[in-house]
Design an enzyme around this catalytic site. Structure first.
Site, short mmCIF file in Angstrom:
data_model
loop_
_atom_site.label_atom_id
_atom_site.label_comp_id
_atom_site.label_asym_id
_atom_site.label_seq_id
_atom_site.Cartn_x
_atom_site.Cartn_y
_atom_site.Cartn_z
N GLN A 85 0.85 -1.20 0.00
CA GLN A 85 0.00 0.00 0.00
C GLN A 85 0.88 1.24 0.00
OE1 GLN A 85 -3.36 -0.67 3.12
NE2 GLN A 85 -1.76 -2.15 3.55
N VAL A 123 3.56 4.12 -1.15
CA VAL A 123 3.79 4.85 -2.40
C VAL A 123 5.23 5.34 -2.48
CG1 VAL A 123 1.37 5.54 -2.68
CG2 VAL A 123 2.91 7.01 -1.37
N HIS A 168 -1.59 1.48 -4.26
CA HIS A 168 -1.90 2.91 -4.15
C HIS A 168 -0.98 3.78 -4.99
CE1 HIS A 168 -3.93 1.99 0.01
NE2 HIS A 168 -4.63 1.58 -1.02
N CYS A 191 -0.30 12.39 -16.32
CA CYS A 191 -1.12 13.50 -16.79
C CYS A 191 -2.51 13.36 -16.18
CB CYS A 191 -1.20 13.46 -18.31
SG CYS A 191 -2.37 14.65 -18.97
N CYS A 204 1.42 18.79 -18.96
CA CYS A 204 1.74 17.63 -19.80
C CYS A 204 2.31 18.11 -21.13
CB CYS A 204 0.47 16.82 -20.02
SG CYS A 204 0.66 15.51 -21.23
N CYS A 229 -0.56 17.16 -24.01
CA CYS A 229 -1.91 17.73 -24.11
C CYS A 229 -2.08 19.03 -23.33
CB CYS A 229 -2.94 16.70 -23.65
SG CYS A 229 -3.01 16.52 -21.86
N GLY A 234 2.98 -4.52 8.98
CA GLY A 234 3.01 -3.06 9.11
C GLY A 234 1.82 -2.35 8.52
N THR A 235 0.66 -2.96 8.60
CA THR A 235 -0.53 -2.27 8.12
C THR A 235 -1.63 -2.34 9.17
OG1 THR A 235 -2.32 -2.23 6.48
CG2 THR A 235 -1.14 -4.32 6.73
N ASN A 281 3.31 -6.95 13.42
CA ASN A 281 2.94 -5.58 13.78
C ASN A 281 3.12 -5.43 15.29
OD1 ASN A 281 1.46 -3.11 14.26
ND2 ASN A 281 0.35 -3.47 12.36
N1 APR Z 1 7.00 -2.63 11.94
C1 APR Z 1 5.77 -3.15 11.72
N2 APR Z 1 4.64 -2.45 11.88
C2 APR Z 1 4.74 -1.19 12.29
C3 APR Z 1 5.97 -0.56 12.54
C4 APR Z 1 7.16 -1.33 12.35
N3 APR Z 1 8.38 -0.84 12.55
N4 APR Z 1 5.74 0.73 12.91
C5 APR Z 1 4.41 0.90 12.89
N5 APR Z 1 3.79 -0.25 12.51
C6 APR Z 1 2.37 -0.49 12.31
C7 APR Z 1 1.42 0.30 13.16
O1 APR Z 1 1.16 -0.37 14.38
C8 APR Z 1 0.16 0.36 12.27
O2 APR Z 1 -0.70 -0.75 12.53
O3 APR Z 1 2.08 -0.11 10.98
C9 APR Z 1 0.71 0.23 10.86
C10 APR Z 1 0.62 1.50 10.02
O4 APR Z 1 -0.74 1.82 9.83
P1 APR Z 1 -1.22 3.00 8.86
O5 APR Z 1 -0.44 4.24 9.17
O6 APR Z 1 -2.70 3.02 8.94
O7 APR Z 1 -0.71 2.52 7.43
P2 APR Z 1 -1.37 1.59 6.34
O8 APR Z 1 -2.05 0.41 6.95
O9 APR Z 1 -0.32 1.36 5.31
O10 APR Z 1 -2.47 2.56 5.73
C11 APR Z 1 -3.17 2.19 4.58
O11 APR Z 1 -4.13 4.38 4.32
O12 APR Z 1 -3.19 6.45 4.79
C12 APR Z 1 -3.76 5.64 3.80
O13 APR Z 1 -3.33 5.35 1.50
C13 APR Z 1 -2.70 5.40 2.76
O14 APR Z 1 -1.67 3.38 1.99
C14 APR Z 1 -2.18 4.03 3.12
C15 APR Z 1 -3.42 3.34 3.67
#
Ligand code: APR
Length: 239
Positions: free
Chosen positions: A91, A93, A109, A117, A137, A140, A177-178, A203
């Site tokens: 996810q 960028v 993402h 463009c 662009c 265009c 990490g999400t 996480n």
């Molecule tokens: N290792 C693993 N996990 C970690 C670490 C680390 N060093 N540091 C933080 N985290 C965890 C946090 O606990 C949290 O659950 O990473 C997660 C980050 O969460 P978000 O900031 O919500 O990121 P993400 O899940 O990628 O968000 C999804 O939302 O902001 C929009 O489009 C954006 O792509 C992004 C999407």
């Protein structure tokens, strides 16, 4: 891990945290603190104030350009070479997976280091520098914009389809990490579970997925992923 024939990994902002990439929220400091996400990362914001949105992404691009991939990114490069079928879905960028050496990355993402463009939705590699912001662009004359998915925009269909397929077909799925709340990416580990894969979450904090995953490894991705790699493939497997 050793037995996995098909491994799919989903990454989020946490994987880049140890590189020092500020999350969207964290980056809004100083002059930028007064703006809400919907002022900076929606198609409507870009229509309203394209200069503001371009400058915001120029700042984020600059911040990403001065950081480096970390041990978590590098461990994922190693996985790619050791599992028969490996799919990396991100996810993020920031392009750090590719800079670490991952060859095939499904970017749900987009990528803020690429520009497209806004009128033709076509990638643009270079453009004449003028005083105008955002630049135009060269083909265009439409405004250029970052190749990222803004709130309210659809994800790239082909990429999402490939990510969904890889989540359904894998035998091991690792979510790293999400926060597992932003759809449709958040549904991918559940697709894996429904299709019989083992799901592991890496996480330091709990997420809505934590109670559903087969295993939870509470720790930093830059520590847990290299440890996992070493445990599965031997101490010499380090990146
Ligand atoms: N290792 C693993 N996990 C970690 C670490 C680390 N060093 N540091 C933080 N985290 C965890 C946090 O606990 C949290 O659950 O990473 C997660 C980050 O969460 P978000 O900031 O919500 O990121 P993400 O899940 O990628 O968000 C999804 O939302 O902001 C929009 O489009 C954006 O792509 C992004 C999407």
């Amino acid at each position: 891990m050793r037995q996995a024939r098909r491994l799919t990994v989903l990454t989020g902002a946490g994987v880049s945290a140890e590189s020092g990439v500020p999350t969207f929220r964290e980056a809004r400091t100083g002059l930028w603190a007064k703006y809400r996400p919907e002022d900076l990362a929606t198609p409507e914001a870009f229509q309203r104030n394209p200069k503001l949105v371009w400058e915001w992404y120029a700042l984020r691009r600059q911040r990403v350009s001065v950081v480096a991939p970390n041990a978590g990114h590098r461990a994922l490069v190693e996985f790619e070479g050791r599992v028969a079928v490996f799919t990396l879905i991100t996810q993020n960028v920031d392009g750090l997976h590719q800079r670490a050496g991952s060859r095939r990355v499904l970017e749900l993402h987009g990528n803020l280091t690429r520009t497209k463009c806004s009128r033709e939705d076509r990638l643009v590699e270079s453009w004449p520098e003028t005083a105008e912001i955002p630049p135009r662009c060269p083909r265009c004359g439409g405004w250029l914009r970052p190749d990222v998915v803004w709130f309210g925009e659809a994800l790239p269909g082909v990429t999402l389809a490939a990510a969904t397929q890889a989540s359904r077909a894998c035998d091991l799925f690792i979510s790293v990490g999400t926060s597992t709340v932003v759809q449709p990416a958040a549904s991918l580990p559940y697709e894996a579970l429904r299709h019989g894969a083992m799901v592991v979450e890496v996480n330091p904090n709990g997420t809505p997925l934590s109670g559903e995953a087969n295993y939870r490894l509470p720790g930093l991705s830059g520590e847990v992923l290299p440890a996992l790699l070493g445990a599965a493939f031997g101490p010499s497997a380090g990146p």
